[in-house]
Design a protein around this motif. Sequence first.
Motif, PDB file in Angstrom:
ATOM      1  N   GLU A 200       0.829  -1.205   0.000  1.00 28.83           N
ATOM      2  CA  GLU A 200       0.000   0.000   0.000  1.00 28.83           C
ATOM      3  C   GLU A 200       0.869   1.263   0.000  1.00 28.83           C
ATOM      4  OE1 GLU A 200      -3.142   0.251   2.798  1.00 28.83           O
ATOM      5  OE2 GLU A 200      -4.154  -1.555   2.069  1.00 28.83           O
TER       6      GLU A 200
ATOM      7  N   TYR B 200       0.711   4.008  -2.912  1.00 26.60           N
ATOM      8  CA  TYR B 200       0.430   5.399  -2.543  1.00 26.60           C
ATOM      9  C   TYR B 200       1.485   6.323  -3.138  1.00 26.60           C
ATOM     10  CZ  TYR B 200      -0.698   9.422   0.433  1.00 26.60           C
ATOM     11  OH  TYR B 200      -1.051  10.669   0.896  1.00 26.60           O
TER      12      TYR B 200
ATOM     13  N   LYS C 235       1.038   6.853  -6.720  1.00 27.20           N
ATOM     14  CA  LYS C 235      -0.202   7.586  -7.019  1.00 27.20           C
ATOM     15  C   LYS C 235      -1.132   6.806  -7.954  1.00 27.20           C
ATOM     16  CE  LYS C 235       2.002  12.071  -6.292  1.00 27.20           C
ATOM     17  NZ  LYS C 235       1.528  12.187  -4.908  1.00 27.20           N
TER      18      LYS C 235
ATOM     19  N   GLU D 197      -7.469   6.195  -8.083  1.00 26.46           N
ATOM     20  CA  GLU D 197      -8.575   5.696  -7.269  1.00 26.46           C
ATOM     21  C   GLU D 197      -8.123   4.688  -6.209  1.00 26.46           C
ATOM     22  OE1 GLU D 197     -11.557   4.162  -9.834  1.00 26.46           O
ATOM     23  OE2 GLU D 197     -12.069   6.119 -10.687  1.00 26.46           O
ATOM     24  N   PHE D 198      -6.854   4.743  -5.841  1.00 23.90           N
ATOM     25  CA  PHE D 198      -6.360   3.846  -4.802  1.00 23.90           C
ATOM     26  C   PHE D 198      -6.622   4.465  -3.426  1.00 23.90           C
ATOM     27  CE2 PHE D 198      -2.766   2.959  -1.890  1.00 23.90           C
ATOM     28  CZ  PHE D 198      -3.103   1.642  -1.586  1.00 23.90           C
ATOM     29  N   GLU D 199      -7.241   3.715  -2.545  1.00 28.99           N
ATOM     30  CA  GLU D 199      -7.511   4.154  -1.188  1.00 28.99           C
ATOM     31  C   GLU D 199      -6.874   3.166  -0.216  1.00 28.99           C
ATOM     32  OE1 GLU D 199     -11.556   4.885  -0.311  1.00 28.99           O
ATOM     33  OE2 GLU D 199     -11.891   6.211  -2.037  1.00 28.99           O
ATOM     34  N   PRO D 200      -5.853   3.588   0.518  1.00 28.95           N
ATOM     35  CA  PRO D 200      -5.190   2.676   1.456  1.00 28.95           C
ATOM     36  C   PRO D 200      -6.145   2.219   2.556  1.00 28.95           C
ATOM     37  CG  PRO D 200      -3.898   4.674   1.107  1.00 28.95           C
ATOM     38  CD  PRO D 200      -5.241   4.923   0.506  1.00 28.95           C
ATOM     39  N   THR D 201      -5.990   1.009   2.977  1.00 26.58           N
ATOM     40  CA  THR D 201      -6.771   0.525   4.124  1.00 26.58           C
ATOM     41  C   THR D 201      -6.107   0.942   5.429  1.00 26.58           C
ATOM     42  OG1 THR D 201      -5.602  -1.601   4.101  1.00 26.58           O
ATOM     43  CG2 THR D 201      -7.643  -1.438   2.828  1.00 26.58           C
TER      44      THR D 201
ATOM     45  N   GLU E 185      -4.236   3.702   7.876  1.00 27.55           N
ATOM     46  CA  GLU E 185      -4.394   5.144   8.083  1.00 27.55           C
ATOM     47  C   GLU E 185      -3.170   5.887   7.550  1.00 27.55           C
ATOM     48  OE1 GLU E 185      -5.272   8.373  11.683  1.00 27.55           O
ATOM     49  OE2 GLU E 185      -4.804   6.267  12.144  1.00 27.55           O
TER      50      GLU E 185
ATOM     51  N   LEU F 209      -7.540  13.642  -0.502  1.00 30.40           N
ATOM     52  CA  LEU F 209      -7.577  12.288  -1.093  1.00 30.40           C
ATOM     53  C   LEU F 209      -9.010  11.838  -1.307  1.00 30.40           C
ATOM     54  CD1 LEU F 209      -4.815  10.627   1.078  1.00 30.40           C
ATOM     55  CD2 LEU F 209      -4.603  11.528  -1.225  1.00 30.40           C
TER      56      LEU F 209
END
Length: 478
Positions: free
Chosen positions: A279, A283, A286, A289-293, A295, A478
Amino acid sequence: MEHASAIVKSWYKLADDLTELLEETHSCDVIIKVGEENDFEIFKAHSLILRARSEYFRAALSTTWSRKNSNGFYIIKLYNMNISYDIFGEVLFYIYGGYVFAPGLEVTEKLQLMIAADVLMLDHLINFLEEDLICNEKDYVNRYTSEVLLTVVQILGCKELLEICEKKLLCRPRNLFYSKEFLSIPRYYLIGFLERNILGLNEITIWDRVLNWGIHNTPECKSLNTKNILDWTMEQVDALKANINEFLPLIRFFKMDPKRFIEKVGPYKQIFEEDLYDEIIKYHEKFIEFEPTYEVLSLRLNSVILNESCLKPIASWIDLPEDNRSSWYDKYVKTNTKINYEEIPYDFHILYRRRGSKLTETEWCKYVYNQGPTLTVIKVKDDDYRCSVTIFGGYKSISWSEENQENRVGGDGFVFSSYTMSEYINLRWIEKHLALNMHLGSGNHSHDFRLGKEIYVKSSAYTIDTIEVFKVIKKEVL
């Protein structure tokens, strides 16, 4: 007064009489073994006095814990408790006499005595030694802060001295993170440091020191070469991973420079959970539409001057609408210590920090020029008798640059001052900055630090202790 003096004399006489009992070993009924199982020294004492003076000995001599041996003695073993013979002698003297002669002790002995007092639950002795260190050993505490902190962090009753040490080390965090004591600080205390949003160190440095702490405190890895983890066995890798795993979510890997991350963190990929490492890479690259699980923590503020409480008013002034500036021309704003760090809309990337030595225009140009909007913060010497405030600074909306200086373009922004940054901050809007190098503000409301070691504010000169310059960057949504 005469009555009070008589009482004090009676206390001294009582203390002398009781300490003399230490010499009368024929009346003792307790044998205390101090040291290690194969290397100890014997002390004799009286159970009645031990019970009266120490919670520890009261429990140790209770009927559920102890019985007299065939010779009529209780046996108490203080093995492997990090208490030396000499220090226990001082403890025993205090238990009988009610005091220690602090001027006759070295500071290192006082610290050892505090540890022994904590083990033996002698709270009054801890309080006495803490007050003595604060009042009479200031030079030592200032010079060997990390050593003192390593002692007091283990003692619940030393909150005031711990706070003093923390305050000093947060002004010089490298002094702690690169000290020999750092490798021995307790796990829970290191977690507390890593949870801070302001630490005064860059994230790569924090990662490097945490890694060293982990290796030092993992028996399987302590003697290994940290540069060649590929040569480690899987058992060694797994041991380090288990020991360091709870620290990793607290380090701002997502906010590291991608190249530095690969260079400094990449070789230790094996100690990461696979999904966390993947992840971080996605990140950095870039992915759309990638959203890390995991925090994504905000970039930690790398400052030894600012604190969280002042960031909200400073950030709000950066965004101050033009039509509000006249009514907000000169404000004392109460700082808020209970802020959500995530709500601050800017990241502040450290560009430059200088302590003590003379600040030069060449350095200023090298590190600060052409960086876009910047925030400059200057802390003056705490012992400067002229100080009515200790922190000055300013925000500049455009780059410091040779071109802007030649064209007399200063941009706008504000200057500020504060005594501690923890109560109030005085902000004053500046429509046009002076177009001068190393100069914040305009007219009578300006901070001039062109002389390198001093800052001039309204014609008053203050000695510079530390100066920091940050690049101000709007956070990505984000």
